[in-house]
Design a protein around this motif. Structure first.
Motif, PDB file in Angstrom:
ATOM      1  N   PHE A 120       0.850  -1.193   0.000  1.00 35.23           N
ATOM      2  CA  PHE A 120       0.000   0.000   0.000  1.00 35.23           C
ATOM      3  C   PHE A 120       0.875   1.227   0.000  1.00 35.23           C
ATOM      4  O   PHE A 120       1.937   1.252   0.620  1.00 35.23           O
ATOM      5  CB  PHE A 120      -0.935   0.015   1.218  1.00 35.23           C
ATOM      6  N   LYS A 172      -4.980   5.280   1.566  1.00 37.13           N
ATOM      7  CA  LYS A 172      -4.176   4.105   1.234  1.00 37.13           C
ATOM      8  C   LYS A 172      -4.577   3.591  -0.141  1.00 37.13           C
ATOM      9  O   LYS A 172      -5.749   3.359  -0.402  1.00 37.13           O
ATOM     10  CB  LYS A 172      -4.403   3.003   2.276  1.00 37.13           C
ATOM     11  N   VAL A 173      -3.577   3.449  -1.000  1.00 43.44           N
ATOM     12  CA  VAL A 173      -3.830   2.962  -2.355  1.00 43.44           C
ATOM     13  C   VAL A 173      -3.091   1.637  -2.538  1.00 43.44           C
ATOM     14  O   VAL A 173      -1.910   1.516  -2.215  1.00 43.44           O
ATOM     15  CB  VAL A 173      -3.361   3.993  -3.408  1.00 43.44           C
ATOM     16  N   GLU A 174      -3.810   0.659  -3.068  1.00 46.96           N
ATOM     17  CA  GLU A 174      -3.267  -0.694  -3.224  1.00 46.96           C
ATOM     18  C   GLU A 174      -2.389  -0.787  -4.479  1.00 46.96           C
ATOM     19  O   GLU A 174      -2.811  -0.373  -5.563  1.00 46.96           O
ATOM     20  CB  GLU A 174      -4.449  -1.668  -3.336  1.00 46.96           C
ATOM     21  N   PRO A 213      -8.632   4.645  -6.134  1.00 42.80           N
ATOM     22  CA  PRO A 213      -9.483   4.761  -4.938  1.00 42.80           C
ATOM     23  C   PRO A 213     -10.881   4.193  -5.203  1.00 42.80           C
ATOM     24  O   PRO A 213     -11.481   4.466  -6.241  1.00 42.80           O
ATOM     25  CB  PRO A 213      -9.548   6.275  -4.716  1.00 42.80           C
ATOM     26  N   SER A 225      -8.199  -0.256  -2.166  1.00 45.11           N
ATOM     27  CA  SER A 225      -7.852   1.165  -2.009  1.00 45.11           C
ATOM     28  C   SER A 225      -8.998   1.919  -1.352  1.00 45.11           C
ATOM     29  O   SER A 225     -10.163   1.649  -1.621  1.00 45.11           O
ATOM     30  CB  SER A 225      -7.567   1.800  -3.380  1.00 45.11           C
TER      31      SER A 225
END
Lengths: 261, 389
Positions: free
Chosen positions: A10, A17-19, A60, A65
């Motif tokens: 992440f 938080k972005v995967e 997102p 995310s």
């Protein structure tokens, strides 16, 4: 999974938080999945991961995310993804965008040409070609699910998913992806009306790969879309709908590999 | 107890049910004949005037692109009733503020109707049922946010101001808000909200002193919803003082068999078909409910409910029918089961139920049922906090 495990990470931008997931080894290729995120499990991408490091970024609202309420459309997503790409510091890399992911490529590449070296659009949304009374992109939300399946798939059997037997955490992602797609793409439906006035800015080599039997974004739409980017190539994939990489992996790989080479 | 007459103003002259896949959103309007429609509108408005003469209050609503309801503009029908009736309260339940947008325009229209009716208006706000988003193109993932922003703005607009104010929200921007006219009732008419499962919205409505209503839910569910309302109620000095309402289908007749026949006509409303893609637009309900749907939790539930028949639905309180004494008994029983309620909202007309039979049922209700239930005590919120506290 033939290409081995997914390495999940992440990254935090704008307090969200972005995967970021990675698969395979080799020259990096960024992948912006379609809104259903079927790509990681596809044989075509597993094959590509044999000699590339595929980097999947979930925008997102998709995958794992986060999705703050202020985000209202693909244009917002594109700015966030540019922050993610800056943080990842990949340098100009090839990118493959499927469906909504292709639209996101167009949104990013019209704003900043530093992130990508080559663009691959696969049965993508994003532009409005016809007039107000023309429906360029067929409406998945006012149409019976059985008919939508026939639009999506040349062979509907390939699109069947056994939801009741899936793990609850995976179903949450499925349901959330659907919700986020509507949140971002409800109106204007699956397009940014300004994009046709910006897309000339894209000078990066581009390939459009299109399932010929797609009933959502028909091949005529794909050709018109491709003609908005000077010098782009167009590869029609027979016997495939909205997911040519799943229905015809060999034909898909042939086009993509020769373009990336 | 207040009793309200209600019809959705249906257009029932349609092809046989088995030849239609839907009565909502996409049913071709070639089946609509304006000559029949004109007669229907005038007939339904006549029935509201009769209800007013009978001492009932009057409730209207609106839907769009559906044969189940050709009242597409509740403010219009309320305005007609404001001028053509003289006694009954007029409830719009409600204004679909998310789908319609323009909350300031809604506030203006409500103020005008409240003036014309000399303070007989009650103003409901609704989120709108799922299929409504297709007619308005309102993003189904935003309807809740839009509704609350719209309500807050309408309430602010109704208050008298020394000078115009501005509003720069997420969905509405206005520079110089300064209503002419202001509402007849001060500070504004009683405000209603509806709900069927969203407890957060109910407690939010209760904490602002709004009146709460729910439609066609079984009594156990209604009790839970009302309990939630009562536990969160704050007396904010609203005219009407809050309270709860319930809407069943109601048919009153001289004999039980006549009443049963009338109820079967009203049940046309419950069997109205809607294609599946219009029932659950993406994001209208939350991820957790959609996960359950993917797991197959809801498939066949509606059919199962329908197949249980009249007696079951009467037991649940969703439908109330019979002789005047039987209907009064059913209202009192329901009142007991749900911890009391203040407003009986009665769908007394639906489907093919004709004028004569509608009026007969309304008249029997008004003359022989209403006196038996009129004095049921107003409900008391479990904790009453003054707004100032």
């Amino acid at each position: 999974m033939t290409a081995g495990a997914i390495r999940r990470d992440f990254i935090t931008v704008l307090d969200m938080k972005v995967e970021v997931e990675r698969m395979g080894k080799g020259k990096p290729v960024l992948v912006l999945s379609g809104e259903e995120q079927l790509e990681q499990a596809s044989a075509a991408l597993a094959d590509l991961a044999k000699d590339h490091e595929l980097i999947f970024v979930s925008p997102p609202g998709f995958g794992r995310s986060e999705r703050p309420d202020w985000i209202s459309g693909p244009e917002d997503l594109s700015f966030i993804l540019m922050d993610v790409l800056s943080a990842l510091n990949l340098g100009p890399v090839p990118v493959i965008g499927f469906s909504l992911g292709g639209w996101l490529i167009a949104e990013i590449a019209t704003k900043d040409d530093r992130f990508f070296s080559k663009l691959v659009f696969v049965n993508s949304y994003g532009v409005k070609i016809g007039g107000p009374f023309d429906r360029d992109i067929n409406d998945i939300w006012t149409t019976h699910a059985d008919k939508v399946a026939k639009w999506k798939w040349h062979d509907v059997e390939k699109g069947k998913r056994d939801f009741p037997s899936m793990a609850e955490d995976d179903l949450k992602i499925v349901a959330r992806n659907v919700e986020s797609t509507a949140r971002f793409c409800w109106q204007p439906y699956m397009h940014n009306p300004k994009l046709t006035k910006r897309i000339h800015r894209i000078k990066t080599p581009s390939l459009f790969v299109w399932g010929e039997n797609d009933g959502i974004t028909p091949v005529t739409y794909g050709r018109a879309y491709s003609q908005l980017i000077a010098g782009s190539k167009f590869a029609a994939i027979p016997n495939a709908g909205h997911f040519p990489h799943i229905e015809q992996p060999e034909a898909f790989l042939k086009s993509v590999r020769s373009f990336l080479a | 107890m207040q009793a309200w007459h209600f019809t959705e103003m249906p257009y029932p002259d349609l092809p046989p049910s088995d030849q239609m896949s839907t009565m909502r959103v996409s049913l071709s309007n070639k089946y609509y004949d304006p000559k029949i429609g004109a007669d229907l509108y005038n007939r339904y408005l006549d029935e509201y005037m009769i209800a007013d003469d009978l001492g009932l209050d009057l409730m209207v609503n609106e839907h769009h692109q559906t044969a189940t309801c050709i009242d597409t503009c509740a403010p219009l029908s309320a305005a007609i009733l404001a001028r053509q009736t003289s006694k009954g309260r007029i409830l719009i339940l409600g204004n679909p503020v998310s789908n319609r947008g323009d909350p300031v325009r809604i506030a203006e229209e409500m103020a005008m109707i409240d003036n014309i009716s000399r303070g007989r208006l009650e103003v409901g706000f609704v989120r709108g049922v799922p299929y409504e988003v297709f007619a308005s193109n309102c993003n189904p993932t935003e309807t809740v946010e839009r509704m609350w922003e719209g309500i807050d703005l309408a309430l602010a607009a109704w208050r008298t101001v020394d000078e115009p104010f501005n509003f720069e929200g997420k969905f509405t921007h206005r520079r110089q808000i300064n209503l002419w006219p202001t509402p007849y009732q001060r500070p504004y008419p009683p405000v209603w909200i509806t709900g069927s499962s969203d407890y957060e919205a109910i407690s939010r409505a209760a904490s602002r002193g709004f009146t709460f209503a729910t439609f066609l839910q079984p009594h156990e569910t209604v009790k839970k919803l009302f309990d939630c309302y009562r536990a969160n109620y704050v007396d904010c000095g609203q005219p009407g003082g809050g309270g709860v309402g319930f809407l069943p289908l109601v048919y009153t007749a001289d004999t039980e068999s006549e009443a049963e026949a009338g109820m079967k006509e009203l049940l046309w409303y419950m069997t109205a078909k809607t294609e599946p893609q219009f029932r659950n637009p993406p994001g209208y309900v939350g991820v957790d409910l959609n996960v359950k749907a993917l797991q197959g939790a809801f498939s066949g539930r509606t059919d199962a409910m329908r197949s249980k028949g009249l007696e079951f639905q009467r037991d649940q309180g969703v439908i109330m029918y019979g002789t005047p004494d039987q209907v009064a008994e059913q209202v009192k029983r329901f009142y007991g089961l749900v911890g009391g309620f203040d407003h009986l909202l009665m769908m007394q007309q639906a489907g093919h139920l004709d004028h004569a039979r509608t009026v007969k049922s309304m008249t029997l209700f008004a003359k022989e049922v209403f006196p038996q239930i009129k004095d049921l005590a107003r409900t008391k919120p479990t904790k009453v906090l003054a707004a100032a506290e």
